[in-house]
Enzyme design. Sequence first.
Site, PDB file in Angstrom:
ATOM      1  N   GLY A 114     -68.687  14.882 -19.653  1.00  0.00           N
ATOM      2  CA  GLY A 114     -69.232  14.595 -18.333  1.00  0.00           C
ATOM      3  C   GLY A 114     -70.458  13.726 -18.434  1.00  0.00           C
ATOM      4  O   GLY A 114     -70.986  13.470 -19.526  1.00  0.00           O
ATOM      5  N   PRO A 115     -70.964  13.247 -17.296  1.00  0.00           N
ATOM      6  CA  PRO A 115     -72.144  12.381 -17.293  1.00  0.00           C
ATOM      7  C   PRO A 115     -73.396  13.131 -17.738  1.00  0.00           C
ATOM      8  O   PRO A 115     -73.401  14.371 -17.769  1.00  0.00           O
ATOM      9  CB  PRO A 115     -72.247  11.936 -15.831  1.00  0.00           C
ATOM     10  CG  PRO A 115     -71.482  12.963 -15.065  1.00  0.00           C
ATOM     11  CD  PRO A 115     -70.415  13.468 -15.964  1.00  0.00           C
ATOM     12  N   PRO A 116     -74.476  12.415 -18.068  1.00  0.00           N
ATOM     13  CA  PRO A 116     -75.714  13.083 -18.517  1.00  0.00           C
ATOM     14  C   PRO A 116     -76.325  13.922 -17.403  1.00  0.00           C
ATOM     15  O   PRO A 116     -76.213  13.599 -16.220  1.00  0.00           O
ATOM     16  CB  PRO A 116     -76.628  11.903 -18.881  1.00  0.00           C
ATOM     17  CG  PRO A 116     -75.729  10.735 -19.060  1.00  0.00           C
ATOM     18  CD  PRO A 116     -74.570  10.949 -18.155  1.00  0.00           C
ATOM     19  N   GLY A 117     -76.959  15.023 -17.813  1.00  0.00           N
ATOM     20  CA  GLY A 117     -77.731  15.820 -16.880  1.00  0.00           C
ATOM     21  C   GLY A 117     -76.953  16.832 -16.075  1.00  0.00           C
ATOM     22  O   GLY A 117     -77.512  17.447 -15.170  1.00  0.00           O
ATOM     23  N   VAL A 118     -75.663  17.049 -16.379  1.00  0.00           N
ATOM     24  CA  VAL A 118     -74.887  18.008 -15.590  1.00  0.00           C
ATOM     25  C   VAL A 118     -74.922  19.409 -16.196  1.00  0.00           C
ATOM     26  O   VAL A 118     -74.286  20.322 -15.674  1.00  0.00           O
ATOM     27  CB  VAL A 118     -73.423  17.536 -15.429  1.00  0.00           C
ATOM     28  CG1 VAL A 118     -73.350  16.277 -14.613  1.00  0.00           C
ATOM     29  CG2 VAL A 118     -72.742  17.345 -16.779  1.00  0.00           C
ATOM     30  N   GLY A 119     -75.621  19.584 -17.326  1.00  0.00           N
ATOM     31  CA  GLY A 119     -75.798  20.924 -17.886  1.00  0.00           C
ATOM     32  C   GLY A 119     -74.834  21.293 -18.991  1.00  0.00           C
ATOM     33  O   GLY A 119     -74.559  22.479 -19.194  1.00  0.00           O
ATOM     34  N   LYS A 120     -74.334  20.318 -19.734  1.00  0.00           N
ATOM     35  CA  LYS A 120     -73.368  20.622 -20.801  1.00  0.00           C
ATOM     36  C   LYS A 120     -74.030  21.412 -21.923  1.00  0.00           C
ATOM     37  O   LYS A 120     -73.485  22.403 -22.398  1.00  0.00           O
ATOM     38  CB  LYS A 120     -72.770  19.315 -21.357  1.00  0.00           C
ATOM     39  CG  LYS A 120     -72.009  18.505 -20.325  1.00  0.00           C
ATOM     40  CD  LYS A 120     -71.333  17.302 -20.932  1.00  0.00           C
ATOM     41  CE  LYS A 120     -72.317  16.300 -21.511  1.00  0.00           C
ATOM     42  NZ  LYS A 120     -73.179  15.687 -20.494  1.00  0.00           N
ATOM     43  N   THR A 121     -75.193  20.965 -22.349  1.00  0.00           N
ATOM     44  CA  THR A 121     -75.869  21.635 -23.463  1.00  0.00           C
ATOM     45  C   THR A 121     -76.342  23.026 -23.069  1.00  0.00           C
ATOM     46  O   THR A 121     -76.147  24.004 -23.809  1.00  0.00           O
ATOM     47  CB  THR A 121     -77.055  20.785 -23.951  1.00  0.00           C
ATOM     48  OG1 THR A 121     -76.586  19.487 -24.310  1.00  0.00           O
ATOM     49  CG2 THR A 121     -77.715  21.421 -25.153  1.00  0.00           C
ATOM     50  N   SER A 147     -59.668  -0.216 -11.957  1.00  0.00           N
ATOM     51  CA  SER A 147     -59.638   0.486 -10.672  1.00  0.00           C
ATOM     52  C   SER A 147     -60.120  -0.365  -9.499  1.00  0.00           C
ATOM     53  O   SER A 147     -60.069   0.091  -8.354  1.00  0.00           O
ATOM     54  CB  SER A 147     -60.466   1.769 -10.752  1.00  0.00           C
ATOM     55  OG  SER A 147     -61.825   1.463 -10.984  1.00  0.00           O
ATOM     56  N   LYS A 159     -66.718   9.080  -7.655  1.00  0.00           N
ATOM     57  CA  LYS A 159     -66.556   7.976  -6.716  1.00  0.00           C
ATOM     58  C   LYS A 159     -66.722   8.455  -5.274  1.00  0.00           C
ATOM     59  O   LYS A 159     -67.335   7.756  -4.436  1.00  0.00           O
ATOM     60  CB  LYS A 159     -65.183   7.325  -6.914  1.00  0.00           C
ATOM     61  CG  LYS A 159     -65.064   6.574  -8.232  1.00  0.00           C
ATOM     62  CD  LYS A 159     -63.680   5.986  -8.442  1.00  0.00           C
ATOM     63  CE  LYS A 159     -63.608   5.203  -9.764  1.00  0.00           C
ATOM     64  NZ  LYS A 159     -62.290   4.631 -10.004  1.00  0.00           N
TER      65      LYS A 159
END
Length: 782
Positions: free
Chosen positions: A361-368, A685, A728
């Site tokens: 996912g994109p940065p900052g979404v809480g993966k870590t 796209s 999007k």
Amino acid sequence: MPEIQDKTMPPGAVVLPLLPLRDIVVFPYMVAPLFVGRPQSIGALEKATETDKYIFLVSQKDPKVDNPAEEDLYRIGTIGKVTQLLKLPDGTVKVLVEGCWRARLLNFFPGEELLQAEVEPQEITLAETPEVAAVMRAINTAFESYAGLSKKLPPEVSTSVSGIENPTRMADTIVGHLQVPLTDKQEILELLDPARRLEHILTLLEQEIEILQIEGRIRSRVKNQMERSQKEYYLNEQMRAIQQELGEKDEFKQELLHFEEQIKKKRMSKEATEKAHAELRKLKMMSPMSAEATVVRNYIECLLALPWKKGTKDRHDLLKAEAILEADHYGLEKVKERVLEYLAVQALVKQIKGPILCLVGPPGVGKTSLGQSIAKALQRKFVRISLGGVRDEAEIRGHRRTYIGAMPGKIIQGLRKAGVKNPVFMLDEIDKMSTDFRGDPSSALLEVLDPEQNNSFVDHFLDVDYDLSKVLFIATANNLHSIPRPLHDRLEVIRVEGYSEEEKLHIARRYLLDKQITAHGLSGKQVRFSDRALYEIIRRYTRESGVRSLDRNIAAVMRKLAKRALLEGKRKSFSVGESQVKKYLGVSHYQYGVREEEDQVGMVTGLAWTETGGELLTIEVTILPGKGKLIITGKLGEVMQESAHAALSYVRSRWKELGLTEDFYASLDIHIHVPEGAVPKDGPSAGITMATALASALTGLPVHKDLAMTGEVTLRGRVLAIGGLKEKLLAARRGGIRKILIPAENGKHLTELPTGLTRSVEVVTVAHMDQVLTAAIAGMNL
């Protein structure tokens, strides 16, 4: 019976006093000192000295017999002459005898005072032939070697023997000096043929020489070992004395004992235990100050520090685990559901191979931070390693111990740090690894992340199998395209999509505000944020899929409030609204809800996906007089340029439906431009967006101002599916779009999106380009 006169061998049998010998054989030409104590033997000597001094010397078969009978004596002996006799104070006699001739015992006459025997001389004269001379020369050479090796013979013996020319005398002289058993000497005495006697002596000499050489080698080896041991002992004693002077203890021995105890206590694999014992044996033989000892010591410490059997017990209470995940993270339903499924299966099966999850996912979404919450929900230890910029294969597998400063790889180091065999192991930024001449770290990860292989993972430093099958690996990535296909195949990909505005508002309320208020020394009662203030930050000061920038902007507001609290009074309360955000954060960074004010010809709003989330993408088309050239600008990638050509080909194929002439393009130049020309753009796209802009520009019909679209176009006008739908749609909402056209194949994904995301936006699914043109261009109906 004849008598012996003037050292001449008697022609026949003679009767002589008999002296039985113990542990000695007297040969002709041999002078031997004897100590005599038995009365019969002393009587025989006295009888000999009274007559012609000749006596018969014969060896006993068993030296322990004190009164020998005829059967206790050998049949062949030596007629000798008493040359000197000395009576000692203790009653014994010391006598010096000289051997004269071999003789055979014919009759034995026992007596109380002495023993006598009838004997017959047995000497045979040997003719000097070349063969005899050759044997004598070989015996001389062999005896010189024997004398040189033997430490018991004086040097002059070899010289005196080499001067003997009589073969019989040479044989009898040499055999007297050989250190051979009594039976061997008696056997030579009984060999009456001088030629056979010489050959036998040569054989004995060669055997003795070989024995002496072996003894010499053994003595030399033992001496060297003793010298080395003495040297080591001396140096160790010196070192011990120095340590005692310095007040130091023998730390090295204590360390060895400590290692030995630890290896016995540590529950390691059989292979690791054997390896540890082998390395400890090597360490014991090394100097404690040597570089090699340091390497071995570090290796043993590493083996002992690893958690071979120790593990934590997983939490099997699904409700409690779910509550922990919900408390730490808002949304992310798919990830939470997958973790709870893993817990449920483990509770039923007990033994399950750890899954290899990959959060994309994109940065900052809480993966870590999600990885930490998973470890907390499972009641496991958490280990994180960052793979961003890693380009050396040894970072994963470790360095071989032949290198200076060798150490285990990041996987083994992480497990050593965790102290358990089943932690949650996060491989952060797995898509940021690179490759150079030092190897490919992504290839090294193939074994680590394969549940069928990682139960016997071999780190180059450890060089023993280690079981990674109990570890729950979680990888994170921003982009799957940069992950090699074989590695991608081993990952269970879970997409962590960007947050909507409502989700960001909830996250700010539940997590970010409290964290920043506490971090800046304020209290929750002092600071009140309105929803409109948070929306203002989200919409006009951030443009991201995650919440990092939102967190930074909230922190910036808190710093302003902390400054005011100190200046105006710590107990003062603050209320932050929309106007205060503008005051504290300054001019807004982004526009929100700004779309075209009126319908435009040749200008269409598209939707793009980037690593940081979704973006609005404006596409402009201008028609110019020319010769049929297609001009494409805006730093577009190869795929996007191909989409532009496909879009133009579709429009040309529909010239009649669009009301154009068949060769309309021949006298025109078409220019397609995508603004923000410094930013690279690529992907298929935007195909339907370009086709719509071309149709609008060529027909002169405007495109609806509040509409955006995304989808790939084929030459026949089919609209193909795209990715990043949620991002999007979020971008469309931020831009104030009211209507969105998406591929019909993506319609099934709408049910997976948050309900609030499509509340204020009309989403229309389209399967063909004709539907797109009809919905987008005012006045067109195909």
